[in-house]
Design a protein around this motif. Structure first.
Motif, PDB file in Angstrom:
ATOM      1  N   GLY A  45       0.812  -1.216   0.000  1.00  0.00           N
ATOM      2  CA  GLY A  45       0.000   0.000   0.000  1.00  0.00           C
ATOM      3  C   GLY A  45       0.840   1.258   0.000  1.00  0.00           C
ATOM      4  N   LEU A  46       1.917   1.279   0.780  1.00  0.00           N
ATOM      5  CA  LEU A  46       2.797   2.457   0.811  1.00  0.00           C
ATOM      6  C   LEU A  46       3.450   2.696  -0.553  1.00  0.00           C
ATOM      7  CD1 LEU A  46       4.534   2.073   4.297  1.00  0.00           C
ATOM      8  CD2 LEU A  46       3.018   3.926   3.588  1.00  0.00           C
ATOM      9  N   LEU A  47       3.883   1.620  -1.215  1.00  0.00           N
ATOM     10  CA  LEU A  47       4.501   1.783  -2.534  1.00  0.00           C
ATOM     11  C   LEU A  47       3.495   2.280  -3.565  1.00  0.00           C
ATOM     12  CD1 LEU A  47       6.804  -1.373  -2.652  1.00  0.00           C
ATOM     13  CD2 LEU A  47       7.514   1.006  -2.442  1.00  0.00           C
ATOM     14  N   LEU A  48       2.253   1.795  -3.490  1.00  0.00           N
ATOM     15  CA  LEU A  48       1.225   2.268  -4.428  1.00  0.00           C
ATOM     16  C   LEU A  48       0.872   3.729  -4.157  1.00  0.00           C
ATOM     17  CD1 LEU A  48      -1.180  -0.819  -4.553  1.00  0.00           C
ATOM     18  CD2 LEU A  48       0.574  -0.158  -6.208  1.00  0.00           C
ATOM     19  N   LEU A  49       0.745   4.100  -2.893  1.00  0.00           N
ATOM     20  CA  LEU A  49       0.444   5.495  -2.544  1.00  0.00           C
ATOM     21  C   LEU A  49       1.583   6.411  -2.964  1.00  0.00           C
ATOM     22  CD1 LEU A  49      -1.086   4.993   1.013  1.00  0.00           C
ATOM     23  CD2 LEU A  49      -2.304   5.775  -1.026  1.00  0.00           C
ATOM     24  N   LYS A  50       2.795   5.924  -2.851  1.00  0.00           N
ATOM     25  CA  LYS A  50       3.949   6.724  -3.259  1.00  0.00           C
ATOM     26  C   LYS A  50       3.859   7.101  -4.736  1.00  0.00           C
ATOM     27  CE  LYS A  50       8.836   6.319  -4.232  1.00  0.00           C
ATOM     28  NZ  LYS A  50      10.042   5.478  -4.206  1.00  0.00           N
ATOM     29  N   VAL A  61       5.884   8.105   3.995  1.00  0.00           N
ATOM     30  CA  VAL A  61       5.768   7.601   5.367  1.00  0.00           C
ATOM     31  C   VAL A  61       5.181   8.674   6.275  1.00  0.00           C
ATOM     32  CG1 VAL A  61       7.119   6.839   7.351  1.00  0.00           C
ATOM     33  CG2 VAL A  61       7.626   5.919   5.096  1.00  0.00           C
ATOM     34  N   ILE A  62       5.622   9.924   6.087  1.00  0.00           N
ATOM     35  CA  ILE A  62       5.094  11.033   6.898  1.00  0.00           C
ATOM     36  C   ILE A  62       3.636  11.317   6.537  1.00  0.00           C
ATOM     37  CG2 ILE A  62       5.363  13.495   7.403  1.00  0.00           C
ATOM     38  CD1 ILE A  62       8.370  13.119   6.883  1.00  0.00           C
ATOM     39  N   ALA A  63       3.333  11.296   5.228  1.00  0.00           N
ATOM     40  CA  ALA A  63       1.957  11.549   4.789  1.00  0.00           C
ATOM     41  C   ALA A  63       1.011  10.465   5.305  1.00  0.00           C
ATOM     42  CB  ALA A  63       1.904  11.622   3.265  1.00  0.00           C
ATOM     43  N   TRP A  64       1.486   9.238   5.391  1.00  0.00           N
ATOM     44  CA  TRP A  64       0.662   8.143   5.916  1.00  0.00           C
ATOM     45  C   TRP A  64       0.255   8.413   7.361  1.00  0.00           C
ATOM     46  CZ3 TRP A  64       0.611   4.687   9.875  1.00  0.00           C
ATOM     47  CH2 TRP A  64      -0.176   3.538   9.750  1.00  0.00           C
ATOM     48  N   LYS A  65       1.178   8.935   8.150  1.00  0.00           N
ATOM     49  CA  LYS A  65       0.879   9.225   9.559  1.00  0.00           C
ATOM     50  C   LYS A  65      -0.199  10.301   9.693  1.00  0.00           C
ATOM     51  CE  LYS A  65       3.005  11.283  13.636  1.00  0.00           C
ATOM     52  NZ  LYS A  65       4.221  11.931  14.175  1.00  0.00           N
ATOM     53  N   ARG A  66      -0.239  11.257   8.760  1.00  0.00           N
ATOM     54  CA  ARG A  66      -1.142  12.403   8.862  1.00  0.00           C
ATOM     55  C   ARG A  66      -2.478  12.177   8.166  1.00  0.00           C
ATOM     56  NH1 ARG A  66       3.518  16.754   7.002  1.00  0.00           N
ATOM     57  NH2 ARG A  66       4.766  16.685   8.928  1.00  0.00           N
ATOM     58  N   ASN A  67      -2.570  11.180   7.294  1.00  0.00           N
ATOM     59  CA  ASN A  67      -3.747  11.014   6.444  1.00  0.00           C
ATOM     60  C   ASN A  67      -4.491   9.733   6.816  1.00  0.00           C
ATOM     61  OD1 ASN A  67      -5.608  10.727   4.311  1.00  0.00           O
ATOM     62  ND2 ASN A  67      -4.245  11.792   2.903  1.00  0.00           N
ATOM     63  N   PRO A  68      -5.698   9.811   7.380  1.00  0.00           N
ATOM     64  CA  PRO A  68      -6.445   8.593   7.739  1.00  0.00           C
ATOM     65  C   PRO A  68      -6.867   7.764   6.525  1.00  0.00           C
ATOM     66  CG  PRO A  68      -7.806  10.543   8.058  1.00  0.00           C
ATOM     67  CD  PRO A  68      -6.423  11.032   7.775  1.00  0.00           C
ATOM     68  N   TYR A  69      -7.053   8.428   5.370  1.00  0.00           N
ATOM     69  CA  TYR A  69      -7.410   7.671   4.157  1.00  0.00           C
ATOM     70  C   TYR A  69      -6.251   6.777   3.714  1.00  0.00           C
ATOM     71  CZ  TYR A  69     -11.674  10.410   3.620  1.00  0.00           C
ATOM     72  OH  TYR A  69     -12.907  10.973   3.820  1.00  0.00           O
ATOM     73  N   LEU A  83       4.694   6.504  13.063  1.00  0.00           N
ATOM     74  CA  LEU A  83       5.086   6.205  11.688  1.00  0.00           C
ATOM     75  C   LEU A  83       4.905   4.714  11.415  1.00  0.00           C
ATOM     76  CD1 LEU A  83       8.366   8.308  11.366  1.00  0.00           C
ATOM     77  CD2 LEU A  83       6.137   8.855  10.392  1.00  0.00           C
ATOM     78  N   PRO A  84       4.478   4.327  10.221  1.00  0.00           N
ATOM     79  CA  PRO A  84       4.247   2.902   9.929  1.00  0.00           C
ATOM     80  C   PRO A  84       5.528   2.086   9.892  1.00  0.00           C
ATOM     81  CG  PRO A  84       4.057   4.192   7.925  1.00  0.00           C
ATOM     82  CD  PRO A  84       4.207   5.178   9.048  1.00  0.00           C
ATOM     83  N   CYS A  85       6.599   2.713   9.408  1.00  0.00           N
ATOM     84  CA  CYS A  85       7.895   2.054   9.304  1.00  0.00           C
ATOM     85  C   CYS A  85       8.935   3.115   8.969  1.00  0.00           C
ATOM     86  CB  CYS A  85       7.880   0.964   8.221  1.00  0.00           C
ATOM     87  SG  CYS A  85       7.560   1.605   6.557  1.00  0.00           S
ATOM     88  N   HIS A  86      10.183   2.720   8.953  1.00  0.00           N
ATOM     89  CA  HIS A  86      11.227   3.638   8.493  1.00  0.00           C
ATOM     90  C   HIS A  86      11.227   3.650   6.967  1.00  0.00           C
ATOM     91  CE1 HIS A  86      15.229   5.472   7.945  1.00  0.00           C
ATOM     92  NE2 HIS A  86      15.013   5.975   9.156  1.00  0.00           N
ATOM     93  N   SER A  87      11.602   4.778   6.385  1.00  0.00           N
ATOM     94  CA  SER A  87      11.557   4.893   4.920  1.00  0.00           C
ATOM     95  C   SER A  87      12.462   3.866   4.237  1.00  0.00           C
ATOM     96  CB  SER A  87      11.950   6.308   4.491  1.00  0.00           C
ATOM     97  OG  SER A  87      13.249   6.632   4.960  1.00  0.00           O
TER      98      SER A  87
END
Length: 450
Positions: A45-50, A61-69, A83-87
């Protein structure tokens, strides 16, 4: 997550993607021993969002922490404040699943589209350049970088050189500035030549200081071979090296007025003729003629589409050379290229040709979106493997974005044809879509009665 908009395209996409497929496919790359790994859905999911949002590893990674979607998209039901993980975990995950894993993700991005959009006998193919993350290459820059690398080796191995040349290099670096100016070109050429000589001298000195230590010789043999190859290349040398960290990049002249050469690797893109879905991609290690890149791109296309038949590929004049191509020794595909109209052509044949080659231009804006919106403008992943992974991720993001746009416009415009297409793609949202269709039809009849 109960307060999220259930009709948001990203939420609907998260519910549509079959994440269990990724978990079953990538489980083979994990061990049951040691520290538990991050969830596979989170990493994918992080790679697709990137790629969807055109973000770097650090920023996603930072945007994931701030965005509930974003968090819902990655499978979390409660809002997370950490944070979900380290970059760098994304780097390890990319290396873990490799090219084969990203081909599997790309294939799934094609499968979520309806069969009506994929069952087309004609496809469009074109090539572009995926530029690597390197500075404009000059002999002076490469020589200075080699000298800096050699100085680092000297420091690590605790070697004492006869001379470091640090002060002299500083003056030569100044001389290389504005080297195209008529009054400075002679001094700049002399500095380039001297920098090469200094690099060779330091290299020989280090090699002597290694002496009979075979361990050190073997440790740096690959690097020293690369340095010598760069220092010896001339103007007309074939297969030049333009960067020490991107040795697979090559120079391509695409005839652009604003950019003489592009430094990177050639990438092929194949899309369906009418629906514009990317169904095949391929990166090319060598700077081949466009006609020779077509076979690899179509092989990837057929592997993604499976039993769906492709009879014709529409290309531009850069693919001149052959009229047919055989894939996997069984599938014969015709190659259509724009040419002068023949006297024997009927009016119907002329109109078919015109429509076909007008439609061919539809792939150009698709490539533009891949570059401007999905991180293909400049590839920050290292090596040829990075070129392949970035191309696959960009194509995946484009297909997912196209799917989201179909849903978004269908829902907010109330277009019946788009709603029907969205209904075919959103089986889990059947009740919602049927309600919208009935509402639209009811409103039409009420207007007529009025």
């Amino acid at each position: 997550m109960d307060m999220l908009d259930s009709k948001d395209p990203l939420v609907v996409l998260a519910d549509t993607i079959k994440w269990s497929k990724f978990e079953d496919e990538f489980a083979q790359y994990y061990s049951k021993e040691g520290r538990p790994a991050k969830p596979i859905r989170l990493m994918v999911g992080l790679l697709l969002l990137k790629q969807l949002e055109n973000l770097s590893d650090e920023n996603v990674v930072i945007a994931w922490k701030r965005n509930p979607y974003f968090q819902y998209f990655c499978g979390f039901s409660d809002f997370q404040t950490a944070l979900p993980c380290h970059s760098t975990d994304l780097v390890y995950f990319r290396n873990r699943i490799g090219k084969k894993g990203f081909e599997f993700i790309f294939k799934h991005s094609i499968e979520i589209h309806s069969n009506e959009n994929l069952n087309e006998s004609q496809v469009i193919a074109d090539t572009t350049i995926q530029e690597s993350n390197l500075t404009y290459p000059t002999d002076g820059k490469l020589a200075i970088k080699i000298i800096n690398h050699l100085h680092k080796i000297v420091k690590v191995e605790n070697i004492k050189l006869r001379r470091s040349y640090i002060k002299e290099i500083k003056q030569h670096r100044i001389n290389l500035r504005f080297f195209r100016h008529p009054k400075k070109i002679i001094k700049a050429k002399a500095s380039m030549k001297r920098l090469r000589t200094i690099a060779k001298t330091i290299l020989r000195d280090i090699d002597r200081k290694f002496g009979d230590n075979l361990e050190l010789h073997n440790k740096y043999a690959t690097k020293f071979y690369l340095y010598i190859r760069v220092l010896l290349q001339e103007k007309n040398t074939k297969n030049k090296i333009y960067s020490l960290h991107e040795i697979d990049a090559y120079a391509v002249n695409k005839g652009k007025d604003h950019k003489g050469y592009e430094y990177g690797t050639k990438a092929s893109v194949v899309t369906t003729k009418n629906s514009g879905i990317i169904v095949g991609v391929s990166a090319h290690r060598e700077n081949e003629h466009d006609s020779k890149t077509l076979k690899l791109a179509l092989e990837n296309t057929i592997s993604n589409l499976g039993s769906k038949t492709i009879n014709e590929v529409i290309c531009d004049r850069g693919y001149r050379g052959s009229k047919q191509i055989i894939i996997n020794n069984e599938t014969v595909i015709d190659i259509s290229i724009p040419s002068n109209l023949q006297k024997k052509d009927t009016t119907k044949q002329i109109n078919i040709k015109k429509e076909k080659f007008r439609r061919r231009a539809a792939i150009e804006p698709i490539i533009g979106h891949l570059k401007s919106d999905h991180r293909m403008q400049r590839n920050y992943l290292k090596g040829f493997l990075g070129d392949q992974i970035n191309l696959l991720l960009a194509a995946t993001a484009f297909n997912l974005k196209k799917w989201m746009n179909i849903y978004f416009y269908a829902f907010f415009t109330g277009n019946l044809s788009l709603l029907k297409e969205a209904y075919q793609q959103l089986q889990h949202q059947k009740e919602l879509i049927m309600f919208l269709l009935q509402l639209k039809i009811t409103m039409k009849f009420s207007n007529l009665d009025y």
